[in-house]
Design an enzyme around this catalytic site. Structure first.
Site, PDB file in Angstrom:
ATOM      1  N   ARG A 289       8.909  -5.509   0.656  1.00 57.63           N
ATOM      2  CA  ARG A 289       9.710  -4.367   1.117  1.00 57.63           C
ATOM      3  C   ARG A 289      10.855  -3.988   0.189  1.00 57.63           C
ATOM      4  NH1 ARG A 289       8.243  -7.381   5.542  1.00 57.63           N
ATOM      5  NH2 ARG A 289       6.998  -6.359   7.172  1.00 57.63           N
TER       6      ARG A 289
ATOM      7  N   ASP B 140       5.656 -15.461  -0.597  1.00 60.44           N
ATOM      8  CA  ASP B 140       6.331 -14.202  -0.267  1.00 60.44           C
ATOM      9  C   ASP B 140       6.678 -14.145   1.207  1.00 60.44           C
ATOM     10  OD1 ASP B 140       4.235 -13.098   1.280  1.00 60.44           O
ATOM     11  OD2 ASP B 140       3.475 -11.862  -0.349  1.00 60.44           O
TER      12      ASP B 140
ATOM     13  N   ALA C 155       0.829  -1.203   0.000  1.00 57.54           N
ATOM     14  CA  ALA C 155       0.000   0.000   0.000  1.00 57.54           C
ATOM     15  C   ALA C 155       0.870   1.262   0.000  1.00 57.54           C
ATOM     16  CB  ALA C 155      -0.900  -0.010   1.238  1.00 57.54           C
TER      17      ALA C 155
ATOM     18  N   THR D 147      -6.628 -10.974  -0.872  1.00 56.86           N
ATOM     19  CA  THR D 147      -5.903 -11.116   0.390  1.00 56.86           C
ATOM     20  C   THR D 147      -6.861 -11.631   1.453  1.00 56.86           C
ATOM     21  OG1 THR D 147      -4.442  -9.344  -0.281  1.00 56.86           O
ATOM     22  CG2 THR D 147      -4.454  -9.904   2.063  1.00 56.86           C
TER      23      THR D 147
ATOM     24  N   SER E 223       1.787 -17.018   2.337  1.00 53.50           N
ATOM     25  CA  SER E 223       2.237 -15.719   2.840  1.00 53.50           C
ATOM     26  C   SER E 223       1.717 -15.477   4.236  1.00 53.50           C
ATOM     27  CB  SER E 223       1.701 -14.610   1.909  1.00 53.50           C
ATOM     28  OG  SER E 223       1.922 -13.313   2.459  1.00 53.50           O
TER      29      SER E 223
ATOM     30  N   TYR F 295      -8.954  -6.478  -1.353  1.00 49.81           N
ATOM     31  CA  TYR F 295      -9.575  -6.818  -0.072  1.00 49.81           C
ATOM     32  C   TYR F 295     -11.066  -6.825  -0.336  1.00 49.81           C
ATOM     33  CZ  TYR F 295      -5.243  -5.766   2.552  1.00 49.81           C
ATOM     34  OH  TYR F 295      -3.981  -5.776   3.064  1.00 49.81           O
TER      35      TYR F 295
ATOM     36  N   GLY G 121      10.299 -12.279   3.174  1.00 48.90           N
ATOM     37  CA  GLY G 121      11.705 -12.470   3.524  1.00 48.90           C
ATOM     38  C   GLY G 121      12.625 -12.821   2.380  1.00 48.90           C
TER      39      GLY G 121
ATOM     40  N   HIS H 178       1.901 -12.219   5.119  1.00 51.44           N
ATOM     41  CA  HIS H 178       1.752 -10.771   4.965  1.00 51.44           C
ATOM     42  C   HIS H 178       3.016 -10.058   5.463  1.00 51.44           C
ATOM     43  CE1 HIS H 178      -1.822  -7.931   4.266  1.00 51.44           C
ATOM     44  NE2 HIS H 178      -0.850  -7.080   4.555  1.00 51.44           N
TER      45      HIS H 178
END
Ligand SMILES: Cc1cc2nc3c(=O)[nH]c(=O)nc-3n(C[C@H](O)[C@H](O)[C@H](O)COP(=O)(O)O)c2cc1C
Ligand SMILES: O=C(O)C(=O)c1ccccc1
Length: 359
Positions: free
Chosen positions: A312, A288, A95, A170, A255, A144, A290, A257
């Protein structure tokens, strides 16, 4: 909280080119970002046990190379649900890109287009999905499901019309995770000029609802209103993976999240094999959380993922230099993945085998 943005200009894009790995990108981004926004991007739920676990899980596993196979340079191209991509790495939906860079998701999408990778555009983007699509990037749309189904359907129709080629629903967010960095920083509202552009309507911006009422019946409803492939993002339990297949879902994103929802969930990598066993090849799995190294990508693929997504690291690239910063992050990961596959003795991502990862 300050809404200002540090002035990073062309010369800084040049400096970004000196970044050697994704870890460097985080360090550089941290230096440039408002600390409140850095904490929003970097942070996770509560004690951030899961944030740490995601990366640690990759470090715990070892890679076992094969030798003398004469494979030549590896080919990284992959097809996912009919979508061609230059490597098995997608951009996870995140986001509020405008907190990182003024051109926001448009800069991110330009980098995706240049690198020929899929961007999973977040429903909570700070420019509209139509503006993101205008870059020409291959897009999937993250959703969402909103209790207001008419509004949800309007978003689906916009995503379809904009050319998004899959929906990523999600499902790990029946409520917002508790981010204590945000609480400490008193970061609860977006600064002036930053808003959820897809949620706008007649003069007001609708609040996103993360609803505990959402259930499999909503997935069935969505399956009935669109022919786009549907992936569920945030599945960790094998029973849910089986249910997803039974409900006609086309793919899963294994995931947690990025450790931002329920803290102390297992590392996503540690859930890949149980989920893979449950779906038994019926739908492709993405993973996803790391992923920071080409060797991480190789481990995920060997353990059953068709592709991975990065969250990230894309934001770090964006915060450093906008589009060129994100391109740099993708280039680094691509180069690392090619090097890892070469050293593993495989010609293509699909040639990795389970026994090449050992504990
Ligand atoms: C700042 C930030 C915002 C995110 N926003 C969303 C979102 O709107 N929707 C969603 O499904 N996932 C969101 N995620 C989760 C990512 O899609 C992804 O699961 C996670 O970042 C992967 O972990 P990584 O950051 O360690 O690569 C967000 C993650 C971050 C870091
Ligand atoms: O920050 C997040 O991870 C995220 O998914 C989200 C959810 C609701 C509002 C803003 C961000």
């Amino acid at each position: 909280m300050t809404g200002g943005h540090p002035g990073h200009l062309a010369s800084e894009a040049g400096r970004a080119l000196a970044l050697v790995n994704l870890r460097d990108a985080e360090t550089a981004a941290r230096q440039r970002l408002d600390p409140v926004y850095y904490d929003y991007f970097a942070g996770g739920a509560q004690d951030e046990v899961t944030v740490a676990a995601n990366e640690a899980a990759y470090r715990r596993r070892s890679l076992l190379p094969r030798v003398l196979r004469g494979c030549g340079p590896p080919r990284l191209e992959t097809t996912l649900l009919g979508q061609a991509t230059s490597m098995p790495v997608l951009m996870a939906p995140t986001a509020f890109h405008r907190l990182a860079w003024p051109e926001a998701e448009v800069a991110t999408a330009r980098a995706a287009a240049a690198a020929d990778v899929v961007m999973i555009a977040a429903m909570l983007s700070t420019v509209t999905v139509e503006e993101i699509a205008a870059t020409g990037a291959a897009l999937w749309f993250q959703l969402y499901i909103q209790p207001d189904l008419a509004f949800t359907e309007s978003l689906v129709r916009r995503a379809e019309a904009a050319g998004c080629r899959a929906l990523v629903v999600t499902v790990d967010s029946p409520a917002l995770g508790r981010n204590e960095r945000g609480d400490r920083n008193d970061f609860h509202d977006l600064p002036p000029g930053v808003f959820c552009a897809n949620m706008g309507g007649a003069g007001h911006v609708r609040q996103v609802v993360l609803s505990p009422e959402i259930s499999w019946s909503h997935v069935d409803w969505l399956r009935g209103i669109t022919t786009l492939p549907i992936l569920l993002k945030g599945v960790l339990h094998p029973a849910d993976a089986r249910l997803a297949v039974e409900h006609g879902v086309d793919g899963l994103v294994v995931s947690n999240h990025g450790g931002r929802q329920l803290d102390t969930t297992p590392a996503s990598l540690d859930r890949l094999e149980p989920v893979a066993e449950a779906v038994a090849g019926r739908v492709p799995l993405l993973l996803d959380g790391g992923v920071r190294r080409g060797t991480d990508v190789a481990k995920a693929l060997a353990l059953g993922a068709a592709a991975v997504a990065i969250g990230r690291p894309v934001l770090w690239g964006l915060a450093i230099a906008g589009e060129p910063g994100v391109r740099r992050v993708l280039d680094l990961l691509r180069t690392e993945l090619a090097n890892a596959l070469t050293l593993l003795g495989v010609a293509a991502p699909g040639d990795l085998t389970r026994e090449q990862v050992v504990s």
